[in-house]
Design a protein around this motif. Structure first.
Motif, short mmCIF file in Angstrom:
data_model
loop_
_atom_site.label_atom_id
_atom_site.label_comp_id
_atom_site.label_asym_id
_atom_site.label_seq_id
_atom_site.Cartn_x
_atom_site.Cartn_y
_atom_site.Cartn_z
N CYS A 25 31.69 49.69 -18.83
CA CYS A 25 31.93 50.09 -20.22
C CYS A 25 33.37 49.78 -20.64
CB CYS A 25 31.66 51.58 -20.36
SG CYS A 25 31.98 52.24 -21.99
N HIS A 77 35.19 51.29 -22.63
CA HIS A 77 36.02 52.48 -22.83
C HIS A 77 36.82 52.79 -21.58
CE1 HIS A 77 36.29 57.08 -23.49
NE2 HIS A 77 37.33 56.48 -24.05
N GLN A 78 36.15 53.23 -20.52
CA GLN A 78 36.86 53.56 -19.28
C GLN A 78 36.11 53.11 -18.03
OE1 GLN A 78 37.83 57.76 -19.46
NE2 GLN A 78 39.52 57.40 -20.86
N GLY A 79 35.25 52.10 -18.21
CA GLY A 79 34.61 51.50 -17.05
C GLY A 79 33.35 52.18 -16.56
N GLY A 80 32.74 52.99 -17.36
CA GLY A 80 31.51 53.67 -16.96
C GLY A 80 30.40 52.68 -16.62
N CYS A 121 26.44 54.76 -22.73
CA CYS A 121 27.21 54.92 -21.50
C CYS A 121 27.07 56.37 -21.00
CB CYS A 121 28.67 54.58 -21.75
SG CYS A 121 29.71 54.81 -20.28
N TRP A 171 29.07 58.13 -19.27
CA TRP A 171 30.30 58.90 -19.13
C TRP A 171 30.71 59.60 -20.43
CZ3 TRP A 171 34.16 55.83 -15.53
CH2 TRP A 171 33.62 55.80 -14.23
N HIS A 172 30.82 58.87 -21.53
CA HIS A 172 31.30 59.50 -22.77
C HIS A 172 30.46 59.12 -23.99
CE1 HIS A 172 34.84 58.61 -20.13
NE2 HIS A 172 34.95 59.92 -20.21
N GLY A 173 29.38 58.41 -23.78
CA GLY A 173 28.43 58.20 -24.86
C GLY A 173 28.64 57.00 -25.77
N TRP A 174 29.56 56.12 -25.45
CA TRP A 174 29.65 54.91 -26.27
C TRP A 174 28.34 54.16 -26.16
CZ3 TRP A 174 34.94 51.96 -26.52
CH2 TRP A 174 35.95 52.86 -26.86
#
Ligand code: FES
Length: 106
Positions: A44, A46-49, A63, A65-68
């Motif tokens: 991802c 965002h932060q690699g999820g 994703c 991890w945080h829903g993107w």
């Protein structure tokens, strides 16, 4: 230069499923959704999820991890419409394998 790489047998990826593979040092998430195959950068933006572990609905993966959310067909982030995830061509071969097209150095 680009090459098709065999990444799995077709029967290893059922409808609604996803697999994560490593090709040439890249993590790629391959999905089978609504009868079509899609391959996108598996980390991802965002932060690699791990997008291969995300939930798929309406042609988008969320994703874990945080829903993107990203469109599977284009890699576009669903909210801000930015093309954040690289996509790759993917196909099924006549001999029952899934192949991803990857740019490689000559
Ligand atoms: S790492 Fe994917 S949304 Fe944060």
């Amino acid at each position: 230069m680009s090459e098709w790489r065999n990444i799995a047998r077709s029967d290893e990826l059922s409808e609604g499923g996803a697999i994560e593979i490593v090709l040439e040092g890249r993590i790629i998430a391959v999905f089978r959704s609504d009868g079509a195959l899609h391959a996108i950068d598996g980390m991802c933006a965002h932060q690699g999820g791990p997008l291969a572990k995300g939930v798929v609905a309406h042609g988008c993966v969320t994703c874990p991890w945080h829903g993107w959310q990203y469109e599977l067909a284009t890699g576009i982030q669903c909210v801000n419409r930015q093309p954040l995830q690289q996509t790759f061509e993917v196909r099924e071969s006549d001999d029952g394998c899934i192949e991803v097209k990857l740019e490689v150095e000559a």
